[in-house]
Design a protein around this motif. Structure first.
Motif, PDB file in Angstrom:
ATOM      1  N   PRO A   1       0.832  -1.203   0.000  1.00 40.61           N
ATOM      2  CA  PRO A   1       0.000   0.000   0.000  1.00 40.61           C
ATOM      3  C   PRO A   1       0.866   1.252   0.000  1.00 40.61           C
ATOM      4  N   HIS A   2       0.438   2.240  -0.752  1.00 41.16           N
ATOM      5  CA  HIS A   2       1.190   3.489  -0.865  1.00 41.16           C
ATOM      6  C   HIS A   2       0.939   4.348   0.366  1.00 41.16           C
ATOM      7  N   THR A   3       2.009   4.843   0.962  1.00 40.96           N
ATOM      8  CA  THR A   3       1.896   5.700   2.143  1.00 40.96           C
ATOM      9  C   THR A   3       2.711   6.965   1.924  1.00 40.96           C
ATOM     10  N   SER A   4       2.439   7.968   2.728  1.00 37.05           N
ATOM     11  CA  SER A   4       3.206   9.210   2.723  1.00 37.05           C
ATOM     12  C   SER A   4       3.432   9.647   4.167  1.00 37.05           C
ATOM     13  N   TRP A   5       4.383  10.528   4.348  1.00 33.79           N
ATOM     14  CA  TRP A   5       4.701  11.049   5.684  1.00 33.79           C
ATOM     15  C   TRP A   5       4.248  12.503   5.739  1.00 33.79           C
ATOM     16  N   ARG A   6       3.464  12.822   6.768  1.00 36.60           N
ATOM     17  CA  ARG A   6       2.876  14.162   6.865  1.00 36.60           C
ATOM     18  C   ARG A   6       3.256  14.817   8.189  1.00 36.60           C
ATOM     19  N   CYS A   7       3.626  16.103   8.105  1.00 37.37           N
ATOM     20  CA  CYS A   7       3.974  16.871   9.299  1.00 37.37           C
ATOM     21  C   CYS A   7       2.706  17.175  10.088  1.00 37.37           C
ATOM     22  N   GLN A   8       2.733  16.876  11.380  1.00 39.58           N
ATOM     23  CA  GLN A   8       1.566  17.112  12.220  1.00 39.58           C
ATOM     24  C   GLN A   8       1.463  18.562  12.682  1.00 39.58           C
ATOM     25  N   GLN A   9       2.443  19.378  12.312  1.00 39.49           N
ATOM     26  CA  GLN A   9       2.410  20.781  12.697  1.00 39.49           C
ATOM     27  C   GLN A   9       1.808  21.656  11.609  1.00 39.49           C
ATOM     28  N   CYS A  10       2.227  21.438  10.355  1.00 38.92           N
ATOM     29  CA  CYS A  10       1.767  22.314   9.271  1.00 38.92           C
ATOM     30  C   CYS A  10       1.073  21.570   8.147  1.00 38.92           C
ATOM     31  N   GLY A  11       1.130  20.225   8.121  1.00 36.71           N
ATOM     32  CA  GLY A  11       0.451  19.458   7.088  1.00 36.71           C
ATOM     33  C   GLY A  11       1.282  19.158   5.846  1.00 36.71           C
ATOM     34  N   HIS A  12       2.559  19.549   5.836  1.00 39.54           N
ATOM     35  CA  HIS A  12       3.417  19.283   4.681  1.00 39.54           C
ATOM     36  C   HIS A  12       3.656  17.778   4.529  1.00 39.54           C
ATOM     37  N   ALA A  13       3.606  17.270   3.295  1.00 37.39           N
ATOM     38  CA  ALA A  13       3.767  15.842   3.027  1.00 37.39           C
ATOM     39  C   ALA A  13       5.083  15.569   2.310  1.00 37.39           C
ATOM     40  N   GLU A  14       5.703  14.432   2.641  1.00 37.20           N
ATOM     41  CA  GLU A  14       6.939  13.961   2.014  1.00 37.20           C
ATOM     42  C   GLU A  14       6.779  12.486   1.689  1.00 37.20           C
ATOM     43  N   PRO A  15       7.462  11.988   0.648  1.00 43.45           N
ATOM     44  CA  PRO A  15       7.343  10.571   0.308  1.00 43.45           C
ATOM     45  C   PRO A  15       8.045   9.640   1.293  1.00 43.45           C
ATOM     46  N   ARG A  16       8.958  10.175   2.114  1.00 40.08           N
ATOM     47  CA  ARG A  16       9.674   9.371   3.097  1.00 40.08           C
ATOM     48  C   ARG A  16       9.880  10.209   4.364  1.00 40.08           C
ATOM     49  N   TRP A  17      10.273   9.511   5.435  1.00 43.81           N
ATOM     50  CA  TRP A  17      10.430  10.215   6.705  1.00 43.81           C
ATOM     51  C   TRP A  17      11.607  11.163   6.647  1.00 43.81           C
ATOM     52  N   VAL A  18      11.444  12.353   7.209  1.00 46.49           N
ATOM     53  CA  VAL A  18      12.531  13.309   7.367  1.00 46.49           C
ATOM     54  C   VAL A  18      12.495  13.806   8.812  1.00 46.49           C
ATOM     55  N   GLY A  19      13.651  14.158   9.336  1.00 52.79           N
ATOM     56  CA  GLY A  19      13.726  14.575  10.733  1.00 52.79           C
ATOM     57  C   GLY A  19      13.187  15.964  10.975  1.00 52.79           C
ATOM     58  N   ARG A  20      13.435  16.868  10.016  1.00 52.69           N
ATOM     59  CA  ARG A  20      12.981  18.249  10.171  1.00 52.69           C
ATOM     60  C   ARG A  20      12.087  18.632   9.011  1.00 52.69           C
ATOM     61  N   CYS A  21      10.961  19.247   9.318  1.00 55.26           N
ATOM     62  CA  CYS A  21      10.018  19.637   8.275  1.00 55.26           C
ATOM     63  C   CYS A  21      10.582  20.808   7.485  1.00 55.26           C
ATOM     64  N   PRO A  22      10.682  20.685   6.153  1.00 57.89           N
ATOM     65  CA  PRO A  22      11.199  21.801   5.353  1.00 57.89           C
ATOM     66  C   PRO A  22      10.233  22.971   5.264  1.00 57.89           C
ATOM     67  N   GLN A  23       8.975  22.775   5.659  1.00 59.80           N
ATOM     68  CA  GLN A  23       7.978  23.837   5.558  1.00 59.80           C
ATOM     69  C   GLN A  23       7.964  24.726   6.803  1.00 59.80           C
ATOM     70  N   CYS A  24       7.839  24.104   7.997  1.00 62.11           N
ATOM     71  CA  CYS A  24       7.717  24.883   9.238  1.00 62.11           C
ATOM     72  C   CYS A  24       8.964  24.817  10.114  1.00 62.11           C
ATOM     73  N   GLY A  25       9.902  23.906   9.807  1.00 67.42           N
ATOM     74  CA  GLY A  25      11.149  23.838  10.550  1.00 67.42           C
ATOM     75  C   GLY A  25      11.093  23.057  11.844  1.00 67.42           C
ATOM     76  N   GLU A  26       9.956  22.405  12.151  1.00 70.00           N
ATOM     77  CA  GLU A  26       9.837  21.627  13.386  1.00 70.00           C
ATOM     78  C   GLU A  26      10.510  20.265  13.230  1.00 70.00           C
ATOM     79  N   TYR A  27      10.995  19.704  14.347  1.00 77.21           N
ATOM     80  CA  TYR A  27      11.670  18.416  14.343  1.00 77.21           C
ATOM     81  C   TYR A  27      10.739  17.323  14.866  1.00 77.21           C
ATOM     82  N   GLY A  28      10.854  16.118  14.279  1.00 78.34           N
ATOM     83  CA  GLY A  28      10.150  14.943  14.767  1.00 78.34           C
ATOM     84  C   GLY A  28       8.637  15.021  14.681  1.00 78.34           C
TER      85      GLY A  28
END
Length: 449
Positions: A4-31
């Motif tokens: 199944p296709h999944t995506s990783w979404r920031c719970q602070q601003c809603g930005h989506a990435e195809p894989r997990w990243v430590g810091r959100c490139p949109q809002c700058g929050e970690y984890g």
């Protein structure tokens, strides 16, 4: 079996990435990234379009006579623009314990007492806890209670019971069973909010939603939550202060310049009938560093006390602390004092506060703030019967501010004999003696000698 296709979404601003990243490139929050299943497209042949719906001319749309209805709480109605609008969605946010649930429970009790059907959806508290709080604020009668967090059950209950008003406490506790993710996640908040908005618009039910706030003070969840609702209200004031201010930052059916003032008591939130008198209660006259300012909360003038304390500093970098007013504004006014009025503050700690937990952000605070700092440094009082307001330019000139007539009228009503204001406000009138100043240096000379 296909993965199944999944995506990783920031719970602070809603930005989506195809894989997990430590810091959100949109809002700058970690984890903040959480894995979510991607939405599955509905099966069906491509190229099939929905059948068109008949179009209604805007001029033919009828508007009900009772477009608004009162909550029974005057200050709350003022912030809403005259009351609740049928079919609207209101979002109210604030810090924990500041009084959001208490105010809505009081409003629900007032509506229920006048025969308006109210459904109170409690997702954070049990039915017994809500009943206990309702007994304390006197709002136990006339409210239907639904302890539920499944938005599908809430929707079905509203369609069956047809209440006029639905209070949801809070949006972060609801979940849509058709979606993955825990309650409060970006996807869940977006989906549940969209279903509540559709419910309100299609059936004319007024929905009031409580929203949590982040550590920065904004409502938690995706920014789209504030876009889809009709009205966004914020609670201001620290939980350890007695006064609370409810301010509208968005209102499709009214002004965003209004504010409601409440006092936290043992039996709930009480409207403050005379806010100026309440804010100035207990003020000691003849003390240096104290200036009474005429500010505006929407279209309502208020008198507040601006205090300053200036002491010699024993640090390499002197402290500058501000409560109730923006620190950059304090630093700017201090620079104007030093450059244009010859008052040096480089070797002193400066503390500034607006008494009563009120926040003042308008430029009219510049002149009273500067005079309070100068008074504290010189250890000379400004005067008991003086009200001050005015904006400072970087050149040291005192500039006019809006609603000068209303400010002067409030000063007269509260018994103040002198008003120190920009010279351009001389035409505002009023029975108080007007003292017009053109520069900060002139204002310091007139008040402190």
């Amino acid at each position: 079996m296909a993965r199944p296709h999944t995506s990783w979404r920031c719970q602070q601003c809603g930005h989506a990435e195809p894989r997990w990243v430590g810091r959100c490139p949109q809002c700058g929050e970690y984890g903040t990234f959480v894995e979510e299943a991607a939405p599955v497209a509905a099966p069906g042949p491509s190229g099939v379009t929905a059948s068109p719906q008949p179009v209604t001319a805007l001029a033919d749309v009828s508007v009900e006579e009772e477009f608004r209805f009162s909550t029974g709480i005057g200050e709350f109605d003022t912030v809403l623009g005259g009351g609740l609008v049928r079919g609207s969605v209101v979002l109210i946010g604030g810090e924990p314990g500041i009084g959001k649930s208490t105010l809505l429970l009081q409003a629900a009790g007032s509506l229920g007492h006048r025969g308006v059907e109210v459904l109170y959806v409690c997702g954070e508290e049990s039915a017994q806890q809500v009943r206990s709080r309702a007994d304390r604020v006197g709002a136990a009668n006339g409210i239907s209670l639904l302890p539920e967090v499944d938005v599908s059950v809430i929707e079905a209950t509203v369609l069956a019971e047809k209440p006029a008003v639905v209070v949801v406490d809070s949006i972060q506790t609801l979940f849509d069973p058709g979606l993955d993710g825990v309650p409060g996640s970006v996807g869940q908040v977006r989906a549940t909010a969209a279903r509540l908005v559709r419910l309100a618009k299609s059936h004319g039910t007024t929905v009031i939603v409580v929203g949590h706030v982040t550590k920065e003070g904004s409502i938690a969840g995706p920014r789209v939550l504030e876009h889809v609702v009709d009205t966004v209200l914020y609670f201001e004031g620290a939980s350890d202060h007695m006064f609370r201010i409810v301010r509208a930052v968005k209102n499709r059916f009214g002004s965003v310049s209004e504010a409601g003032i409440f006092e936290m008591t043992g039996s709930g939130l009480a409207e403050v009938a005379q806010p100026s008198a309440a804010l100035l209660a207990g003020r000691d006259g003849g003390v240096s560093g104290s200036v009474v300012m005429a500010t505006m909360e929407g279209t309502r003038p208020l008198l507040v006390e601006v205090q300053a304390l200036v002491t010699p500093s024993y640090l390499q970098m002197p402290r500058r602390l501000a409560v109730g007013v923006e620190t950059p504004r304090v630093l700017q006014d201090m620079a104007i004092l030093e450059r244009r009025a010859g008052i040096s503050l480089g070797s002193h700690d400066v503390y500034v506060s607006v008494v009563g937990g009120v926040r003042v952000s308008e430029p009219a605070v510049d002149l009273p703030l500067a005079l309070a700092i100068a008074s504290a440094l010189k250890n000379r009082p400004v005067g008991d019967g003086v009200v001050v307001f005015g904006e400072l330019g970087l050149t040291g000139d005192v500039r006019g501010v809006p609603h000068a007539e209303a400010r002067m009228r409030e000063a007269t009503r509260m018994g103040f004999g002198d008003v120190l204001a920009p010279a351009s406000a001389a035409s505002a009138g009023g029975s108080a003696r007007f003292v017009g100043v053109r520069t900060l240096a002139e204002a310091v000379e007139r008040t402190l000698g």
